[in-house]
Design a protein around this motif. Structure first.
Motif, PDB file in Angstrom:
ATOM      1  N   UNK A 135       0.846  -1.230  -0.218  1.00  0.00           N
ATOM      2  CA  UNK A 135       0.137   0.073   0.012  1.00  0.00           C
ATOM      3  C   UNK A 135       0.736   1.212   0.038  1.00  0.00           C
ATOM      4  N   UNK A 136       0.363   2.504  -0.747  1.00  0.00           N
ATOM      5  CA  UNK A 136       0.994   3.672  -0.710  1.00  0.00           C
ATOM      6  C   UNK A 136       0.563   4.493   0.526  1.00  0.00           C
ATOM      7  N   UNK A 137       1.134   4.598   1.647  1.00  0.00           N
ATOM      8  CA  UNK A 137       0.582   5.207   2.655  1.00  0.00           C
ATOM      9  C   UNK A 137       0.435   6.726   2.504  1.00  0.00           C
ATOM     10  N   UNK A 138       1.113   7.404   1.893  1.00  0.00           N
ATOM     11  CA  UNK A 138       1.210   8.795   1.503  1.00  0.00           C
ATOM     12  C   UNK A 138       0.019   9.166   0.413  1.00  0.00           C
ATOM     13  N   UNK A 139      -0.461   8.254   0.018  1.00  0.00           N
ATOM     14  CA  UNK A 139      -1.554   8.565  -1.099  1.00  0.00           C
ATOM     15  C   UNK A 139      -2.928   7.719  -0.986  1.00  0.00           C
ATOM     16  N   UNK A 140      -2.964   7.942   0.608  1.00  0.00           N
ATOM     17  CA  UNK A 140      -4.236   7.295   0.825  1.00  0.00           C
ATOM     18  C   UNK A 140      -4.465   5.958   1.029  1.00  0.00           C
ATOM     19  N   UNK A 141      -3.620   5.314   0.980  1.00  0.00           N
ATOM     20  CA  UNK A 141      -3.364   3.681   1.256  1.00  0.00           C
ATOM     21  C   UNK A 141      -3.882   2.923   0.003  1.00  0.00           C
ATOM     22  N   UNK A 142      -3.928   3.547  -1.289  1.00  0.00           N
ATOM     23  CA  UNK A 142      -4.347   2.841  -2.321  1.00  0.00           C
ATOM     24  C   UNK A 142      -3.256   1.721  -2.523  1.00  0.00           C
ATOM     25  N   UNK A 143      -3.622   0.811  -3.250  1.00  0.00           N
ATOM     26  CA  UNK A 143      -2.723  -0.633  -3.557  1.00  0.00           C
ATOM     27  C   UNK A 143      -1.769  -0.085  -4.670  1.00  0.00           C
ATOM     28  N   UNK A 144      -0.459  -0.025  -4.037  1.00  0.00           N
ATOM     29  CA  UNK A 144       0.780   0.177  -4.921  1.00  0.00           C
ATOM     30  C   UNK A 144       1.133  -0.912  -5.997  1.00  0.00           C
ATOM     31  N   UNK A 145       1.050  -2.236  -5.334  1.00  0.00           N
ATOM     32  CA  UNK A 145       1.305  -3.415  -5.966  1.00  0.00           C
ATOM     33  C   UNK A 145       0.338  -4.353  -5.375  1.00  0.00           C
ATOM     34  N   UNK A 146      -0.044  -5.377  -6.252  1.00  0.00           N
ATOM     35  CA  UNK A 146      -0.667  -6.552  -5.767  1.00  0.00           C
ATOM     36  C   UNK A 146      -0.161  -7.619  -6.294  1.00  0.00           C
ATOM     37  N   UNK A 147       0.716  -8.562  -5.243  1.00  0.00           N
ATOM     38  CA  UNK A 147       1.668  -9.482  -5.836  1.00  0.00           C
ATOM     39  C   UNK A 147       0.854 -10.862  -5.644  1.00  0.00           C
ATOM     40  N   UNK A 148       0.644 -11.842  -6.610  1.00  0.00           N
ATOM     41  CA  UNK A 148       0.299 -13.091  -6.695  1.00  0.00           C
ATOM     42  C   UNK A 148       1.544 -13.987  -6.636  1.00  0.00           C
ATOM     43  N   UNK A 149       1.464 -14.349  -5.180  1.00  0.00           N
ATOM     44  CA  UNK A 149       2.607 -15.515  -4.882  1.00  0.00           C
ATOM     45  C   UNK A 149       2.633 -16.883  -5.372  1.00  0.00           C
ATOM     46  N   UNK A 150       3.779 -17.312  -5.992  1.00  0.00           N
ATOM     47  CA  UNK A 150       3.776 -18.557  -6.605  1.00  0.00           C
ATOM     48  C   UNK A 150       4.587 -19.572  -5.732  1.00  0.00           C
ATOM     49  N   UNK A 151       4.411 -20.788  -6.047  1.00  0.00           N
ATOM     50  CA  UNK A 151       4.666 -22.009  -5.426  1.00  0.00           C
ATOM     51  C   UNK A 151       4.519 -21.751  -3.911  1.00  0.00           C
ATOM     52  N   UNK A 152       3.169 -21.322  -3.657  1.00  0.00           N
ATOM     53  CA  UNK A 152       3.055 -21.165  -2.036  1.00  0.00           C
ATOM     54  C   UNK A 152       2.658 -22.466  -1.485  1.00  0.00           C
ATOM     55  N   UNK A 153       3.330 -22.725  -0.449  1.00  0.00           N
ATOM     56  CA  UNK A 153       2.881 -23.897   0.473  1.00  0.00           C
ATOM     57  C   UNK A 153       2.140 -23.365   1.820  1.00  0.00           C
ATOM     58  N   UNK A 154       0.967 -23.563   1.970  1.00  0.00           N
ATOM     59  CA  UNK A 154       0.116 -23.440   3.333  1.00  0.00           C
ATOM     60  C   UNK A 154      -0.130 -21.844   3.308  1.00  0.00           C
ATOM     61  N   UNK A 155       1.015 -20.999   3.481  1.00  0.00           N
ATOM     62  CA  UNK A 155       0.631 -19.369   3.530  1.00  0.00           C
ATOM     63  C   UNK A 155       1.895 -18.759   3.372  1.00  0.00           C
ATOM     64  N   UNK A 156       1.952 -17.562   3.165  1.00  0.00           N
ATOM     65  CA  UNK A 156       3.127 -16.748   3.054  1.00  0.00           C
ATOM     66  C   UNK A 156       3.584 -16.558   4.603  1.00  0.00           C
ATOM     67  N   UNK A 157       4.843 -16.959   4.893  1.00  0.00           N
ATOM     68  CA  UNK A 157       5.108 -17.030   6.277  1.00  0.00           C
ATOM     69  C   UNK A 157       5.918 -15.968   6.625  1.00  0.00           C
ATOM     70  N   UNK A 158       6.575 -15.224   5.721  1.00  0.00           N
ATOM     71  CA  UNK A 158       7.323 -13.692   6.052  1.00  0.00           C
ATOM     72  C   UNK A 158       7.303 -12.875   4.735  1.00  0.00           C
ATOM     73  N   UNK A 159       7.612 -11.682   4.947  1.00  0.00           N
ATOM     74  CA  UNK A 159       8.083 -10.783   4.176  1.00  0.00           C
ATOM     75  C   UNK A 159       9.131 -10.046   4.346  1.00  0.00           C
ATOM     76  N   UNK A 160       9.909  -9.295   3.540  1.00  0.00           N
ATOM     77  CA  UNK A 160      11.175  -8.393   3.954  1.00  0.00           C
ATOM     78  C   UNK A 160      11.191  -7.380   2.764  1.00  0.00           C
ATOM     79  N   UNK A 161      11.423  -6.094   3.252  1.00  0.00           N
ATOM     80  CA  UNK A 161      11.509  -5.154   2.270  1.00  0.00           C
ATOM     81  C   UNK A 161      13.048  -4.835   2.392  1.00  0.00           C
ATOM     82  N   UNK A 162      13.680  -4.614   1.049  1.00  0.00           N
ATOM     83  CA  UNK A 162      15.202  -4.224   0.979  1.00  0.00           C
ATOM     84  C   UNK A 162      15.173  -2.784   1.635  1.00  0.00           C
TER      85      UNK A 162
END
Length: 461
Positions: A135-162
């Motif tokens: 989400x783009x916080x400064x632009x009213x929380x619009x969705x900046x990017x909607x990622x469709x995960x691949x090769x997923x097992x059970x759930x997304x367990x973690x994410x990390x931004x560079x």
């Protein structure tokens, strides 16, 4: 919806009280309160008013108004034309995010991960149903990017931004971590169709001949490496520039649920496991394959670790329904450590046994223990509040009982209990600058909490 607030105590700690029955408590080791109180002392220093403020406005410690604080800034009592970092943290730290919830998004699957970017301009939420939204916080929380995960097992367990916020990595219960560019690319991100969406294989090490799942992944401060913890009892380090796995450490005797870099140097890594141990790894001396030290005190598995960023102290959340504060100067060597937990209990299927609440680890090395929240069924996370705005004076955590809990680091008092979700809150994130906190829940909702403090005067401790 609702919230609760208790007074901020002036003492270092309160007597231990009830925990998961409704109130909070903190337990502090006797030797720490006498000999090793610099972490508590530094927390107060970084989140309290400077002596120059008192002198400039001619008042003693006690009740002080915002008008007087601002007048102290106007006469330039800090000598810098602005508040000192401690003065700023004192003012901002009184504005605890308790007002809400304001629901920002609703998905049809459980939310597992929440994370603000380092500058607070982006927010990431990961869901069990193969979706990650930025989400783009400064632009009213619009969705900046909607990622469709691949090769997923059970759930997304973690994410990390560079650190430069150009890339995001995400993990699931699989040996492959995926990397996606955040930038100004297409809003919808599919696997190698409209955007970069590459898989990094963590099973390429010569010692690995089987599948495993990754619970935790973090970028290094320079963005060159990833560190990950897995359910094959190991820690992995991946070099992004060389595009290869560079290290596998057989680190624990059970699942490694959480890993974290100790500071910006990247030399020290903290890990926490279902074997109940926290370990410290020094990458400059790994020839023996042994940890630099071990910290004991949790009675059951560790679900999350957050570093204070000073290369010395961190907190951990545990299945024993407790957050613990640690100083690595108190750690033991591998030879001296012992994992002596409570009787076996599976947090996925039942409430925490009442008789376990009275148990204490015979070799507890933690500095303080914070109770009140509930850790059941999922790896619930805990954090220090931001250094810039609060001086890290608070600890906050999600909870299985659908609340967010905020504790005072020094007193251990429950500062706030944020009530608005309908199911477990696995993760939550405090804005690095503003008095705002965002939680994500198994009810599929992403909720925002803002400051509810608007008093004219503040009690200065």
């Amino acid at each position: 919806m609702g919230y609760g607030m208790s007074r901020l105590e002036d003492e270092y700690y309160e007597p231990e009280g009830q925990d998961t029955d409704g109130s909070s408590s903190v337990q502090v080791n006797d030797d720490f309160s006498k000999l090793h109180n610099d972490i508590f002392h530094m927390t107060r220093m970084r989140s309290g008013l400077s002596e120059s403020i008192y002198k400039s406005i001619g008042t003693n410690r006690g009740i002080i108004s915002m008008a007087k604080l601002l007048s102290g800034r106007e006469v330039d009592c800090s000598g810098k034309g602005m508040f000192s970092s401690g003065d700023r943290a004192f003012v901002r730290g009184r504005y605890v995010p308790m007002n809400g919830p304001e629901f920002l998004d609703m998905m049809d699957s459980r939310a597992y991960v929440s994370q603000f970017s380092a500058d607070g301009t982006l927010f990431v939420a990961g869901f069990q149903g193969s979706r990650i939204r930025i989400y783009d916080v400064d632009r009213g929380w619009i969705v900046h990017k909607d990622i469709h995960a691949r090769s997923l097992r059970w759930t997304i367990s973690d994410v990390s931004l560079s650190p430069d916020q150009r890339y995001l990595v995400y993990s699931s219960l699989a040996p492959i971590i995926h990397i996606v560019n955040v930038g100004n690319a297409a809003r919808e991100s599919y696997a190698n169709v409209t955007d970069i969406h590459d898989g990094l294989d963590f099973s390429q090490h010569e010692d690995v001949q089987y599948a495993f799942g990754i619970f935790s992944v973090k970028f290094s401060s320079d963005g060159r490496e990833l560190v990950a913890g897995s359910n094959d009892e190991s820690i992995y380090v991946y070099d992004l520039h060389a595009n290869k796995l560079t290290l596998r450490l057989p680190a624990h005797t059970s699942d490694v649920n959480t890993v974290a870099f100790a500071d910006e140097s990247g030399h020290l890594i903290y890990s926490g496991s279902d074997d109940t141990l926290c370990k410290v790894w020094d990458r400059r001396c790994l020839s023996t394959g042994q940890a630099a030290g071990v910290l004991t005190g949790h009675l059951h598995g560790i679900t999350h670790i957050d570093s204070r960023g000073d290369g010395r102290s961190f907190i951990s959340n545990g299945k024993d329904q407790a957050i613990k504060l640690w100083d690595i100067r108190k750690m033991m060597s591998n030879a001296d450590s012992c994992a002596d937990g409570a009787p076996s209990w599976d947090y996925r299927y039942s409430r925490y046994p009442k008789h376990h609440k009275q148990l204490k680890h015979p070799h507890d090395q933690s500095l303080a223990t914070y109770r009140g929240h509930s850790v059941l069924r999922t790896l619930i996370r805990c954090y220090f509040s931001p250094a810039y705005s609060t001086g890290q004076k608070y600890i906050y955590t999600g909870s299985y009982d659908s609340n967010v809990y905020i504790y005072d680091v020094v007193s251990g008092s429950q500062v706030a209990k944020l009530n608005g979700h309908q199911m477990a809150i696995r993760d939550c994130s405090w804005h690095p600058i503003e008095p705002a906190l965002v939680s994500s829940s198994w009810d599929g909702r992403v909720a925002k909490w803002t400051s509810a403090r608007d008093e004219e005067a503040y009690d200065v401790d």
